[in-house]
Design a protein around this motif. Structure first.
Motif, short mmCIF file in Angstrom:
data_model
loop_
_atom_site.label_atom_id
_atom_site.label_comp_id
_atom_site.label_asym_id
_atom_site.label_seq_id
_atom_site.Cartn_x
_atom_site.Cartn_y
_atom_site.Cartn_z
N PRO A 76 -12.10 11.50 2.13
CA PRO A 76 -11.01 11.53 1.13
C PRO A 76 -11.25 10.62 -0.06
O PRO A 76 -10.80 10.91 -1.17
N ALA A 77 -11.92 9.50 0.17
CA ALA A 77 -12.24 8.56 -0.92
C ALA A 77 -13.59 7.92 -0.60
O ALA A 77 -13.90 7.66 0.57
N PRO A 78 -14.43 7.68 -1.61
CA PRO A 78 -15.74 7.08 -1.35
C PRO A 78 -15.64 5.62 -0.92
O PRO A 78 -14.69 4.92 -1.28
N THR A 79 -16.61 5.18 -0.14
CA THR A 79 -16.71 3.77 0.25
C THR A 79 -17.72 3.10 -0.67
O THR A 79 -18.89 3.49 -0.71
N SER B 22 0.83 -1.20 0.00
CA SER B 22 0.00 0.00 0.00
C SER B 22 0.87 1.26 0.00
O SER B 22 1.81 1.36 0.79
N GLN B 23 0.51 2.20 -0.87
CA GLN B 23 1.26 3.46 -0.97
C GLN B 23 0.28 4.61 -1.27
O GLN B 23 -0.65 4.44 -2.06
N PRO B 24 0.51 5.80 -0.68
CA PRO B 24 -0.29 6.97 -1.06
C PRO B 24 0.17 7.54 -2.40
O PRO B 24 1.27 7.23 -2.88
N LEU B 25 -0.65 8.40 -2.96
CA LEU B 25 -0.42 8.90 -4.32
C LEU B 25 0.93 9.59 -4.47
O LEU B 25 1.70 9.29 -5.38
N ARG B 26 1.25 10.52 -3.58
CA ARG B 26 2.47 11.31 -3.75
C ARG B 26 3.73 10.46 -3.54
O ARG B 26 4.76 10.71 -4.18
N VAL B 27 3.67 9.47 -2.69
CA VAL B 27 4.82 8.57 -2.50
C VAL B 27 5.06 7.76 -3.77
O VAL B 27 6.20 7.53 -4.17
N ILE B 28 3.98 7.31 -4.41
CA ILE B 28 4.11 6.55 -5.67
C ILE B 28 4.80 7.42 -6.71
O ILE B 28 5.72 6.99 -7.40
N ALA B 29 4.33 8.67 -6.84
CA ALA B 29 4.91 9.59 -7.83
C ALA B 29 6.39 9.84 -7.54
O ALA B 29 7.23 9.85 -8.46
N HIS B 30 6.72 10.03 -6.27
CA HIS B 30 8.12 10.32 -5.89
C HIS B 30 9.01 9.11 -6.14
O HIS B 30 10.11 9.22 -6.72
N ARG C 16 -8.02 2.36 -0.21
CA ARG C 16 -8.63 2.40 1.12
C ARG C 16 -8.12 3.63 1.85
O ARG C 16 -7.01 4.11 1.58
N VAL C 17 -8.94 4.14 2.76
CA VAL C 17 -8.58 5.33 3.53
C VAL C 17 -7.84 4.89 4.79
O VAL C 17 -8.37 4.11 5.59
N HIS C 18 -6.61 5.38 4.96
CA HIS C 18 -5.83 5.09 6.15
C HIS C 18 -6.43 5.81 7.35
O HIS C 18 -7.19 6.78 7.21
N LYS C 19 -6.11 5.34 8.55
CA LYS C 19 -6.71 5.93 9.75
C LYS C 19 -6.33 7.40 9.91
O LYS C 19 -7.03 8.16 10.58
N ARG C 20 -5.24 7.84 9.27
CA ARG C 20 -4.86 9.26 9.34
C ARG C 20 -5.56 10.09 8.26
O ARG C 20 -5.29 11.28 8.13
#
Length: 477
Positions: free
Chosen positions: A176-179, A33-41, A66-70
């Motif tokens: 942040p993202a729909p369920t 699992s990775q967030p968008l900006r980390v993938i781009a970097h 999936r939405v992380h707890k943060r």
């Protein structure tokens, strides 16, 4: 995940979607699992390209979010779903076998596009079928729609999850993202559409369907567009249902080889009665009474109730235990032990590979160890009636290839060799995983060779790969 599987995922993604999507997909396969900006970097790709690549992967169910707890949205690759792309031709051929050309094209369109509305896929397939017909003949939308309904009724296609209405109506900032959710009862519910029309043939770019030149066509504004009747209701191929069908076919074939055609037809009837009511991961089918099975046998299959009961008793008493008796009501209640059947099929595949790779004498030793569970080398020599030197060589060959394993049982805590039992055994799950890994390596080599062959004949190098969005329909693995 093994290196062979990662390499195969990489080749499949590049073959179907191009270099950028492959880079993003393989990065997620390797890192999790990775967030968008980390993938781009991490991939050195622009944010816009990463977004487009993720859209393609999500559209084809190869990545979930999936939405992380943060509150951060993370993206995760579905490795097993990527590897299933190898089976796309088999899914399409199965649909053709069960539902003719119309079913074949419906499943093909859903696999190539990931998700589609029913109205869009029906019109597209009707147009494709009309193209193959003689001049003057066309395919009705209603006929294609009926085949789509049959695919949904037998669970080969299913609805995609949607955003619940309550989520949009809740006050406050949006998540942040729909369920995405869908209830069990709505998953195969086909909307009532009145699709009236026929498939259209493609015309040249200069003339439309009426033969008028392009310049004379009246311009249509976007206001004149008809609303899509099933807008927002998307469908996808249910790959688990196809795998369930493959499993059922393998079980029926195994029963036919072991017993006879009548026994296999009885088992086929039981599986057909349970295919909708039993989950693909369930260990047993739903219990079925002898009377229900008798009434559901194919028309024209002339066997009496008494003969059926004899066959069911014979199947239930068989050592393989494919069929079990679970009660006495209704003339006897019977189930099919799916996990037991799959275990037997896996064991039979291992035996077949050992025989082809090492010969019949090794296969005899392998079956012997399977049957006895644990054997010392001297016991193997005596039971298999093979000279000590040959038995030792054969055991070592299979041990070095991980088809059998060696278990040490020490008599004393110091594990001294002279005071330790060395027992040969077969770990079926481990051997099956090893065989699966070899299949992935072979598939990787095959796909790689196919790409090289295609590039040579296309007259260009492989460095660039197909353009993003090119699915490689004509040379899919």
């Amino acid at each position: 995940m093994t290196q062979a599987e990662i390499k195969l995922c990489s080749l499949l993604l590049q073959e179907h979607f191009g270099e950028i999507v492959e880079k993003i997909g393989v990065h997620l396969v390797r890192t999790g699992s990775q967030p968008l900006r980390v993938i781009a970097h991490d991939t050195g790709t622009s944010l816009d390209q990463v977004k487009k690549a993720l859209c393609v992967l999500i559209q084809h169910n190869l990545v979930i979010h999936r939405v992380h707890k943060r509150g951060v949205v993370e993206y995760e690759a579905q490795c097993s779903r990527v590897l299933r792309m190898l089976r796309y031709p088999r899914y399409i051929y199965t649909a053709k076998t069960l539902y003719s050309d119309t079913g074949e094209l419906l499943v093909e369109e859903l696999l190539l596009n990931g998700k589609m509305t029913m109205s869009a896929v029906v019109k597209k397939v009707a147009d494709r079928l009309t193209e193959t017909m003689e001049d003057g003949k066309t395919m009705d939308y209603a006929e294609v729609s009926n085949t789509f309904v049959r695919l949904a009724d037998t669970h080969f296609v299913q609805r995609c999850p949607v955003v619940p209405a309550t989520e949009n109506s809740e006050p406050g900032p949006p998540p942040p993202a729909p369920t995405l959710v869908i209830s069990e009862k709505d998953m195969y519910l086909v909307p009532k559409l009145s699709l009236i029309g026929k498939g259209k043939r493609r015309r040249s770019s200069d003339e439309d369907a009426t033969g008028e030149p392009k310049a004379k066509r009246p311009k249509h504004t976007s206001d004149n567009k008809e609303p899509i009747p099933d807008d927002g209701i998307y469908w996808q191929a249910n790959l688990d249902r196809f795998h369930q069908h493959f499993r059922d076919q393998a079980i029926v074939s195994a029963v036919a080889n072991r017993m006879d055609q009548t026994s296999s037809e009885i088992v086929r009837t039981m599986l057909r009665m349970s295919e909708i009511t039993t989950s693909s991961s369930a260990p047993f089918t739903q219990p079925l009474s002898s009377n229900e099975i008798f009434r559901s046998l194919p028309v024209g299959y002339n066997i009496s109730k008494q003969v059926l009961d004899q066959y069911l008793t014979l199947l239930a008493d068989d050592p393989l235990e494919f069929v079990g008796k679970s009660g006495d009501s209704g003339g006897g209640m019977y189930v099919i032990n799916l996990h037991k059947a799959l275990g037997c099929l896996a064991t039979a595949s291992l035996e077949s590979v050992v025989q082809e790779r090492f010969g019949s004498r090794c296969a005899r030793i392998f079956r012997l160890v399977l049957q006895k569970k644990h054997l010392e080398q001297k016991q193997v020599e005596d039971f298999a009636m093979i000279p000590a030197k040959e038995a030792k060589d054969m055991l070592y060959k299979m041990l070095s290839e991980n088809f059998i394993s060696l278990q040490e049982i020490p008599k004393t805590p110091d594990h001294a060799p002279s005071r330790t039992f060395y027992l040969y055994t077969v770990n079926i799950p481990s051997a099956a995983r090893m065989l699966l890994h070899r299949c992935y390596k072979a598939a990787t080599r095959k796909v790689s060779e196919g790409r090289s062959h295609h590039c040579i004949h296309a007259g260009h190098g492989c460095r660039g790969g197909p353009a993003a969005g090119d699915r490689g329909d004509d040379h899919s693995p």
